[in-house]
Design a protein around this motif. Sequence first.
Motif, PDB file in Angstrom:
ATOM      1  N   VAL A 197       0.831  -1.202   0.000  1.00 42.65           N
ATOM      2  CA  VAL A 197       0.000   0.000   0.000  1.00 42.65           C
ATOM      3  C   VAL A 197       0.861   1.246   0.000  1.00 42.65           C
ATOM      4  O   VAL A 197       0.516   2.261  -0.622  1.00 42.65           O
ATOM      5  N   ASP A 198       2.006   1.205   0.699  1.00 40.86           N
ATOM      6  CA  ASP A 198       2.863   2.392   0.772  1.00 40.86           C
ATOM      7  C   ASP A 198       3.356   2.814  -0.609  1.00 40.86           C
ATOM      8  O   ASP A 198       3.375   4.002  -0.944  1.00 40.86           O
ATOM      9  N   ARG A 199       3.741   1.847  -1.428  1.00 38.47           N
ATOM     10  CA  ARG A 199       4.209   2.162  -2.784  1.00 38.47           C
ATOM     11  C   ARG A 199       3.103   2.009  -3.823  1.00 38.47           C
ATOM     12  O   ARG A 199       3.321   2.242  -5.007  1.00 38.47           O
ATOM     13  N   PHE A 200       1.950   1.600  -3.361  1.00 37.59           N
ATOM     14  CA  PHE A 200       0.759   1.473  -4.196  1.00 37.59           C
ATOM     15  C   PHE A 200       1.002   0.513  -5.353  1.00 37.59           C
ATOM     16  O   PHE A 200       0.988   0.879  -6.534  1.00 37.59           O
ATOM     17  N   GLY A 201       1.225  -0.730  -4.982  1.00 40.00           N
ATOM     18  CA  GLY A 201       1.451  -1.769  -5.974  1.00 40.00           C
ATOM     19  C   GLY A 201       1.459  -3.123  -5.306  1.00 40.00           C
ATOM     20  O   GLY A 201       0.909  -3.312  -4.219  1.00 40.00           O
ATOM     21  N   THR A 202       2.097  -4.071  -5.955  1.00 36.41           N
ATOM     22  CA  THR A 202       2.150  -5.424  -5.402  1.00 36.41           C
ATOM     23  C   THR A 202       3.456  -6.085  -5.796  1.00 36.41           C
ATOM     24  O   THR A 202       4.014  -5.805  -6.862  1.00 36.41           O
ATOM     25  N   LEU A 248       4.156  -1.630  -9.741  1.00 40.05           N
ATOM     26  CA  LEU A 248       3.705  -0.406  -9.075  1.00 40.05           C
ATOM     27  C   LEU A 248       2.822   0.403 -10.005  1.00 40.05           C
ATOM     28  O   LEU A 248       3.125   0.546 -11.200  1.00 40.05           O
ATOM     29  N   LEU A 249       1.747   0.937  -9.459  1.00 36.16           N
ATOM     30  CA  LEU A 249       0.816   1.726 -10.253  1.00 36.16           C
ATOM     31  C   LEU A 249       1.360   3.134 -10.482  1.00 36.16           C
ATOM     32  O   LEU A 249       2.191   3.642  -9.712  1.00 36.16           O
ATOM     33  N   LEU A 295      -5.554  -4.970  -2.635  1.00 31.43           N
ATOM     34  CA  LEU A 295      -4.516  -4.036  -2.210  1.00 31.43           C
ATOM     35  C   LEU A 295      -4.893  -3.519  -0.826  1.00 31.43           C
ATOM     36  O   LEU A 295      -5.789  -2.690  -0.681  1.00 31.43           O
ATOM     37  N   ARG A 296      -4.248  -4.069   0.187  1.00 32.41           N
ATOM     38  CA  ARG A 296      -4.562  -3.653   1.548  1.00 32.41           C
ATOM     39  C   ARG A 296      -3.400  -3.958   2.490  1.00 32.41           C
ATOM     40  O   ARG A 296      -2.554  -4.821   2.224  1.00 32.41           O
ATOM     41  N   ILE A 306      -5.661  -2.432  12.577  1.00 37.85           N
ATOM     42  CA  ILE A 306      -5.618  -1.322  11.629  1.00 37.85           C
ATOM     43  C   ILE A 306      -5.589  -1.864  10.201  1.00 37.85           C
ATOM     44  O   ILE A 306      -4.756  -2.707   9.860  1.00 37.85           O
ATOM     45  N   ILE A 307      -6.525  -1.392   9.379  1.00 33.58           N
ATOM     46  CA  ILE A 307      -6.583  -1.761   7.969  1.00 33.58           C
ATOM     47  C   ILE A 307      -6.332  -0.504   7.136  1.00 33.58           C
ATOM     48  O   ILE A 307      -7.056   0.478   7.260  1.00 33.58           O
ATOM     49  N   ASN A 308      -5.290  -0.529   6.337  1.00 37.61           N
ATOM     50  CA  ASN A 308      -4.925   0.611   5.487  1.00 37.61           C
ATOM     51  C   ASN A 308      -4.780   1.895   6.298  1.00 37.61           C
ATOM     52  O   ASN A 308      -5.171   2.977   5.867  1.00 37.61           O
ATOM     53  N   GLY A 309      -4.217   1.768   7.499  1.00 38.61           N
ATOM     54  CA  GLY A 309      -3.962   2.936   8.342  1.00 38.61           C
ATOM     55  C   GLY A 309      -5.145   3.394   9.163  1.00 38.61           C
ATOM     56  O   GLY A 309      -5.029   4.366   9.922  1.00 38.61           O
ATOM     57  N   ILE A 310      -6.292   2.720   9.069  1.00 28.56           N
ATOM     58  CA  ILE A 310      -7.514   3.156   9.759  1.00 28.56           C
ATOM     59  C   ILE A 310      -7.902   2.128  10.810  1.00 28.56           C
ATOM     60  O   ILE A 310      -8.080   0.942  10.492  1.00 28.56           O
ATOM     61  N   PRO A 311      -8.029   2.524  12.088  1.00 29.36           N
ATOM     62  CA  PRO A 311      -8.461   1.578  13.123  1.00 29.36           C
ATOM     63  C   PRO A 311      -9.821   0.979  12.778  1.00 29.36           C
ATOM     64  O   PRO A 311     -10.744   1.684  12.380  1.00 29.36           O
TER      65      PRO A 311
END
Length: 624
Positions: A197-202, A248-249, A295-296, A306-311
């Motif tokens: 998720v940080d680099r937005f890819g896989t 990476l996207l 992508l998570r 925490i999922i994708n930075g959100i509690p």
Amino acid sequence: MTETIAPADLHPSPQLRRERWIDLCGPWGFAFDDADEGLAERWFERTDIFDREIVVPFAPESRLSGVHETGFHPVIWYRREVQMAEADRRDRLVIHFGAVDYKATVWVNGRMAVDHAGGQTPFSADIGPLLVPGETQAIVVRAEDEPRDLQQPRGKQYWEEQPGYIWYHRTTGIWQPVWLEPIPKVAIAELRWTPDVDRFGTGLVLRLDRTPPSGWRVRVQLRGDRPRRVLIDDTCLLAGRELRRDLLLDINDAAIRRRRTLLWAPEHPNLIDALIELIDESGTVVDRIESYFGLRRIEARDGRFIINGIPTFLRLVLAQNYWPDSLLTAPDAGALKREVELAQSLGFNGVRIHQKVEDPRFLYWCDRLGMLVWSEAANAYVYSDRAAEMLAREWLEAVRRDYNHPCIITWVPLNESWGVPDLDRSRQQRDFVSALYHLTRAVDATRPVIANDGWQHAVGDIFGVHDYAPTGEVLRERYSDRQAVARTFREVRPHHHPLLGEGVAIEDEPIVISEFGGLSFVPQATEDWYGYGQFASPDELLARYEELVDALLASTALAGFCYTQLTDTAQETNGLLTVDREPKLDLERLRAINSRPSKAVPSEILDMLIKQEVELRRRERGQE
């Protein structure tokens, strides 16, 4: 044989789909081998002993198998004749078994093709060299499942003849799909997607079953789910049997910058579809696979999940996933989707699959519909070096099979010290628990792991507690805040078991009440029931359910809960649904209770997310 073309929800392996495959479910010849004489008498070469019929993939203990015999039959045999098309005989041909409980040996035309131990995990074999040109092909399976072997990983299957206490009917032999798959001379064997998720890819790891000739390439095309569009089209040269590549996207793409249109979470279960082609030196597509990923990012830190930075507050329900007429196997493919939809309709955002490695098609629907999953092993019940080896081998196979499913957010190799009953006194058993944790983390660093859920926490990223306290008042006293939790861990033994293993202290691990409730409503008085409290009416049960859930939602220390359980199963009548999947309680009231905000996750965060999601959906519909 007729080839089957099916979408991901029907394909036996949704994460690794080829267009051509041949379904072998349905009638097979069948025989019991109670004297275990079949090997010596070479039943794999005979036809006369298969004087009964069974419907695969249903176990002989089940009604839908057509056999429905629940006594002890530790060795059983299957036989199926297959007429192959000419095109399939020209290719290599792989036979796949989704799961056979517990040991399996497979022969084709009297020659052994493969053997496998592990009742919950898949195996396969290339049977092309064993085929006889121009003849009908005979496939024979011997399954061995010793019912009283307590060292064998068995989950909730009872070692007595009839279900009792918390244990259910046994499942012997084939219980997940069987299929044939024509494959090329060099084929794609495994895909491993690791979202970033940080680099937005896989990250992609692609493994072939043989070394390719020089000049072969792989093409990977990724497509977004909402809106439908090509995100990446990448081709690269192969240098051996394994390819590792970061995809990476393009962050300069305005649509991609709206990250939530591509991220996977329960509120927006976006999937990214993948088409992978293996291309030879002449440019011909040799093999083609369809797959997908989500992508998570999953984290367990600061006392929160925490999922994708959100509690995210976990609202899970315990799912045994047994059915009355088919036991461990779903009665049909549609039942797997319905099970997910039923849990969501009650207001839960996840399920804890209990003591079972579930059918990949169930996990597909959790991926597609946005249902979180705690994935658990089927445990043994006693400890030995043999039991440790069997569980470790099978568990690693399960983690490898299900690595790509975005719905799986937690691995749980052990439950309530099953198979390791002497953790307080045995250093050997504690070492085994620790080894399972570190082995799991070694093969998958992307998900939290709970080494032993419920009791005697030894090591793990989340702390799961099983507490069947009878009232909300008791739960509030024990878990209202971190101070109360610390006191409970020091001084209280819910269900008579210590929560902390030797030398273990609570730090900032998220705490989840991963079993509670277990309340029963039985319309008529009966002795054939099991639960943690029986109520005379639906209203009384719902009132107590509300009291318990409200107590947990009022805590500032908890990261989630898991209610026991989704459906009645055998004598366990503590489901929110009956064994036939009919609701016992008012669905709207139940859903409203489960949807109330938690003090641990401020409601304004949830409100903001909902508003953002509504707006994104509106924009997507406008673009389409």
